[in-house]
Design a protein around this motif. Structure first.
Motif, PDB file in Angstrom:
ATOM      1  N   ALA A   7       0.768  -1.164   0.113  1.00 25.84           N
ATOM      2  CA  ALA A   7      -0.003  -0.104  -0.097  1.00 25.84           C
ATOM      3  C   ALA A   7       0.757   1.311  -0.178  1.00 25.84           C
ATOM      4  CB  ALA A   7      -0.783   0.168   1.305  1.00 25.84           C
ATOM      5  N   THR A   8       2.122   1.234   0.481  1.00 28.43           N
ATOM      6  CA  THR A   8       3.104   2.534   0.545  1.00 28.43           C
ATOM      7  C   THR A   8       3.527   2.732  -0.995  1.00 28.43           C
ATOM      8  OG1 THR A   8       4.689   1.344   1.557  1.00 28.43           O
ATOM      9  CG2 THR A   8       3.163   2.269   2.816  1.00 28.43           C
ATOM     10  N   GLY A   9       3.464   1.735  -1.831  1.00 29.00           N
ATOM     11  CA  GLY A   9       4.275   1.678  -3.007  1.00 29.00           C
ATOM     12  C   GLY A   9       3.583   2.464  -4.061  1.00 29.00           C
ATOM     13  N   ASN A  10       4.254   2.447  -5.314  1.00 27.71           N
ATOM     14  CA  ASN A  10       3.901   3.337  -6.433  1.00 27.71           C
ATOM     15  C   ASN A  10       2.309   3.134  -6.824  1.00 27.71           C
ATOM     16  OD1 ASN A  10       6.149   4.447  -7.199  1.00 27.71           O
ATOM     17  ND2 ASN A  10       6.888   2.577  -7.940  1.00 27.71           N
ATOM     18  N   THR A  11       2.091   1.870  -7.089  1.00 26.82           N
ATOM     19  CA  THR A  11       0.725   1.500  -7.737  1.00 26.82           C
ATOM     20  C   THR A  11      -0.545   1.303  -6.239  1.00 26.82           C
ATOM     21  OG1 THR A  11       1.058  -0.789  -7.347  1.00 26.82           O
ATOM     22  CG2 THR A  11       1.376   0.468  -9.439  1.00 26.82           C
ATOM     23  N   GLY A  12       0.083   0.880  -5.339  1.00 31.26           N
ATOM     24  CA  GLY A  12      -0.852   0.389  -3.931  1.00 31.26           C
ATOM     25  C   GLY A  12      -1.335   1.798  -3.303  1.00 31.26           C
ATOM     26  N   GLY A  30       1.710  -3.658   4.629  1.00 30.66           N
ATOM     27  CA  GLY A  30       3.031  -3.238   4.640  1.00 30.66           C
ATOM     28  C   GLY A  30       3.963  -3.657   5.889  1.00 30.66           C
ATOM     29  N   ARG A  31       5.219  -3.407   5.729  1.00 26.91           N
ATOM     30  CA  ARG A  31       6.140  -3.840   6.759  1.00 26.91           C
ATOM     31  C   ARG A  31       6.188  -3.050   7.943  1.00 26.91           C
ATOM     32  NH1 ARG A  31      11.068  -4.719   2.955  1.00 26.91           N
ATOM     33  NH2 ARG A  31       9.855  -2.701   2.247  1.00 26.91           N
ATOM     34  N   SER A  32       5.621  -1.574   7.843  1.00 28.65           N
ATOM     35  CA  SER A  32       5.930  -0.523   8.922  1.00 28.65           C
ATOM     36  C   SER A  32       4.705   0.120   9.030  1.00 28.65           C
ATOM     37  CB  SER A  32       6.904   0.373   8.424  1.00 28.65           C
ATOM     38  OG  SER A  32       6.761   1.770   8.773  1.00 28.65           O
TER      39      SER A  32
HETATM   40  N1  LIG Z   1       9.017  -1.476 -13.177  1.00 31.55           N
HETATM   41  C1  LIG Z   1       8.266  -1.793 -14.137  1.00 31.55           C
HETATM   42  O1  LIG Z   1       8.326  -1.303 -15.408  1.00 31.55           O
HETATM   43  C2  LIG Z   1       7.237  -2.951 -14.049  1.00 31.55           C
HETATM   44  C3  LIG Z   1       6.306  -3.252 -15.074  1.00 31.55           C
HETATM   45  C4  LIG Z   1       5.462  -4.145 -15.165  1.00 31.55           C
HETATM   46  C5  LIG Z   1       5.016  -4.814 -13.511  1.00 31.55           C
HETATM   47  N2  LIG Z   1       5.941  -4.513 -12.758  1.00 31.55           N
HETATM   48  C6  LIG Z   1       5.804  -4.914 -11.373  1.00 31.55           C
HETATM   49  O2  LIG Z   1       5.217  -4.067 -10.739  1.00 31.55           O
HETATM   50  C7  LIG Z   1       5.413  -4.634  -9.317  1.00 31.55           C
HETATM   51  C8  LIG Z   1       5.948  -3.305  -8.249  1.00 31.55           C
HETATM   52  O3  LIG Z   1       4.930  -2.534  -8.444  1.00 31.55           O
HETATM   53  P1  LIG Z   1       5.151  -0.957  -7.414  1.00 31.55           P
HETATM   54  O4  LIG Z   1       5.982  -0.212  -8.382  1.00 31.55           O
HETATM   55  O5  LIG Z   1       3.552  -0.528  -7.257  1.00 31.55           O
HETATM   56  O6  LIG Z   1       5.804  -1.396  -6.078  1.00 31.55           O
HETATM   57  P2  LIG Z   1       6.692  -0.741  -4.995  1.00 31.55           P
HETATM   58  O7  LIG Z   1       6.497   0.883  -5.261  1.00 31.55           O
HETATM   59  O8  LIG Z   1       8.228  -1.211  -5.390  1.00 31.55           O
HETATM   60  O9  LIG Z   1       6.123  -1.041  -3.671  1.00 31.55           O
HETATM   61  C9  LIG Z   1       6.393  -2.174  -2.997  1.00 31.55           C
HETATM   62  C10 LIG Z   1       5.274  -2.133  -1.859  1.00 31.55           C
HETATM   63  O10 LIG Z   1       5.741  -3.291  -1.152  1.00 31.55           O
HETATM   64  C11 LIG Z   1       5.976  -3.207   0.159  1.00 31.55           C
HETATM   65  N3  LIG Z   1       6.645  -4.252   0.646  1.00 31.55           N
HETATM   66  C12 LIG Z   1       8.016  -4.554   0.086  1.00 31.55           C
HETATM   67  N4  LIG Z   1       8.452  -5.638   0.613  1.00 31.55           N
HETATM   68  C13 LIG Z   1       7.581  -6.138   1.180  1.00 31.55           C
HETATM   69  C14 LIG Z   1       7.464  -7.308   2.302  1.00 31.55           C
HETATM   70  N5  LIG Z   1       8.205  -8.361   2.237  1.00 31.55           N
HETATM   71  N6  LIG Z   1       6.143  -7.596   2.911  1.00 31.55           N
HETATM   72  C15 LIG Z   1       5.275  -6.748   2.822  1.00 31.55           C
HETATM   73  N7  LIG Z   1       5.301  -5.582   2.070  1.00 31.55           N
HETATM   74  C16 LIG Z   1       6.337  -5.508   1.540  1.00 31.55           C
HETATM   75  C17 LIG Z   1       6.588  -1.858   0.381  1.00 31.55           C
HETATM   76  O11 LIG Z   1       6.028  -1.144   1.355  1.00 31.55           O
HETATM   77  P3  LIG Z   1       6.968  -1.170   2.912  1.00 31.55           P
HETATM   78  O12 LIG Z   1       8.355  -0.742   2.404  1.00 31.55           O
HETATM   79  O13 LIG Z   1       6.251   0.067   3.628  1.00 31.55           O
HETATM   80  O14 LIG Z   1       6.777  -2.381   3.363  1.00 31.55           O
HETATM   81  C18 LIG Z   1       6.094  -1.249  -0.807  1.00 31.55           C
HETATM   82  O15 LIG Z   1       5.024  -0.374  -0.417  1.00 31.55           O
HETATM   83  C19 LIG Z   1       6.411  -5.562  -9.045  1.00 31.55           C
HETATM   84  O16 LIG Z   1       5.964  -6.791  -9.097  1.00 31.55           O
HETATM   85  C20 LIG Z   1       7.086  -5.449 -10.748  1.00 31.55           C
HETATM   86  O17 LIG Z   1       7.502  -6.635 -11.073  1.00 31.55           O
HETATM   87  C21 LIG Z   1       7.028  -3.496 -12.766  1.00 31.55           C
END
Ligand SMILES: NC(=O)c1ccc[n+]([C@@H]2O[C@H](COP(=O)([O-])OP(=O)(O)OC[C@H]3O[C@@H](n4cnc5c(N)ncnc54)[C@H](OP(=O)(O)O)[C@@H]3O)[C@@H](O)[C@H]2O)c1
Length: 293
Positions: A7-12, A30-32
């Motif tokens: 939920a704190t990530g780009n899409t979430g 999320g983890r925090s």
């Molecule tokens: N980059 C590209 O061009 C692309 C294209 C298509 C698909 N994708 C896919 O898109 C996804 C990434 O999406 P996004 O950018 O929205 O994600 P993101 O911004 O990387 O966010 C990931 C989130 O997951 C949480 N997180 C990380 N590790 C965790 C754990 N072990 N347990 C619980 N929560 C955890 C983090 O929050 P906390 O740190 O607060 O825990 C963070 O909010 C990946 O699966 C990627 O393969 C990427």
């Protein structure tokens, strides 16, 4: 109640904000607790834990009507092994909780099982969810995230070029992650999918790498910023400097090769449904703010 993984990530973040804005109940994962605190202030519940723990995922998803699912990326370890570990735990937790609606973040190129680097791990997760005959599942398959360009800002600053192991005249579907989150939230709010489906999301139009360099350059105050095709060795060295695990660098290179040779090409014809609004021109302004321009 909806659960948002990452939920704190780009899409979430966008999924959460849009569901809350629609007056829908949300549990953010999320983890925090600290990083989730703003959502709690806005009315969400928080579930703090690790998505690699299936029991935690099952508890977080207990009794909910729908989940936004993504495998959080990790670059400091072998990404493929992590995708498999976290993917299985997330799948088992969501399955055991009996969640009826799942919106799963996958990728363009997930039509292939192999040879696409990290995208193959996302396809594996699609396959896991497709085993759930009782659940309705929508796999979103977005193009290349515009946000990936944040990682290139240091290279631009240091070298005065946009360097990637891709041809400059290659046109790629690129999307801003906020547009992915908006679609995910809309589909979760409507629960308008039945069975198992894929939906590509292709950004406003395809952009060549040369065009990206020129648009980004104009926004950050480096007019005529050139795009430079670098060797895999040079690209790998750049990732190594960023602390990326060697196995993950190898899987990135496989993905770049698959993008360059057309393997990671969209399957759907561009349409109003798979075209999203944010342009590279608009996104370049966001990059410019981060660049300090
Ligand atoms: N980059 C590209 O061009 C692309 C294209 C298509 C698909 N994708 C896919 O898109 C996804 C990434 O999406 P996004 O950018 O929205 O994600 P993101 O911004 O990387 O966010 C990931 C989130 O997951 C949480 N997180 C990380 N590790 C965790 C754990 N072990 N347990 C619980 N929560 C955890 C983090 O929050 P906390 O740190 O607060 O825990 C963070 O909010 C990946 O699966 C990627 O393969 C990427």
């Amino acid at each position: 109640m909806y659960v948002v993984i990452g939920a704190t990530g780009n899409t979430g973040r966008v999924v959460t904000e849009d569901l809350l804005a629609a007056g829908l109940p949300v549990r953010v994962v999320g983890r925090s607790a600290e990083r989730l605190a703003d959502f709690v202030k806005s009315g969400a519940e928080a579930a703090v834990g690790d998505v690699a723990d299936a029991e935690f995922v099952a508890q977080a998803c207990d009794g909910v009507g729908g989940v936004y699912h993504m495998i959080p990326p990790r670059y400091d370890v072998d990404l493929s092994a992590w995708q498999s570990e976290a993917g299985k735990a997330l799948f088992e937790g969501i399955r055991d909780a009996g969640v009826p609606y799942i919106v799963n973040l996958s990728s363009v190129g997930a039509q292939h099982h192999h040879g696409t680097g990290p995208i193959a791990g996302l396809r594996e997760q699609e396959d896991r969810f497709n085993e759930l005959t009782e659940a309705d599942v929508l796999h979103l398959r977005p193009g290349y995230f515009m946000e990936n360009l944040f990682m290139m800002l240091d290279a631009i600053r240091g070298m005065g070029v946009l360097p990637m192991p891709l041809p400059g005249d290659l046109a790629v579907a690129m999307i801003a992650t906020r547009d992915i989150g908006a679609v995910a939230a809309r589909r979760l709010a409507a629960l308008d999918f039945d069975g198992h489906h894929t939906m590509e999301l292709l950004g406003p139009r395809d952009y060549t790498m040369n065009e990206v360099a020129s648009l980004v350059g104009a926004a950050i105050g480096v007019p005529d910023l050139p795009f430079v095709t670098v060797s895999e060795e040079d690209a790998a060295a750049g990732f190594e400097q960023m602390g990326v695990h060697p196995a993950t660098i190898a899987t990135f290179m496989e993905m770049y090769r698959a993008i360059a040779d057309g393997r990671v090409a969209p399957q759907e014809t561009r349409s109003a449904a798979n075209t999203t609004p944010t342009t590279m021109e608009e996104f370049a302004a966001v990059l410019a703010a981060a660049y300090g321009a």
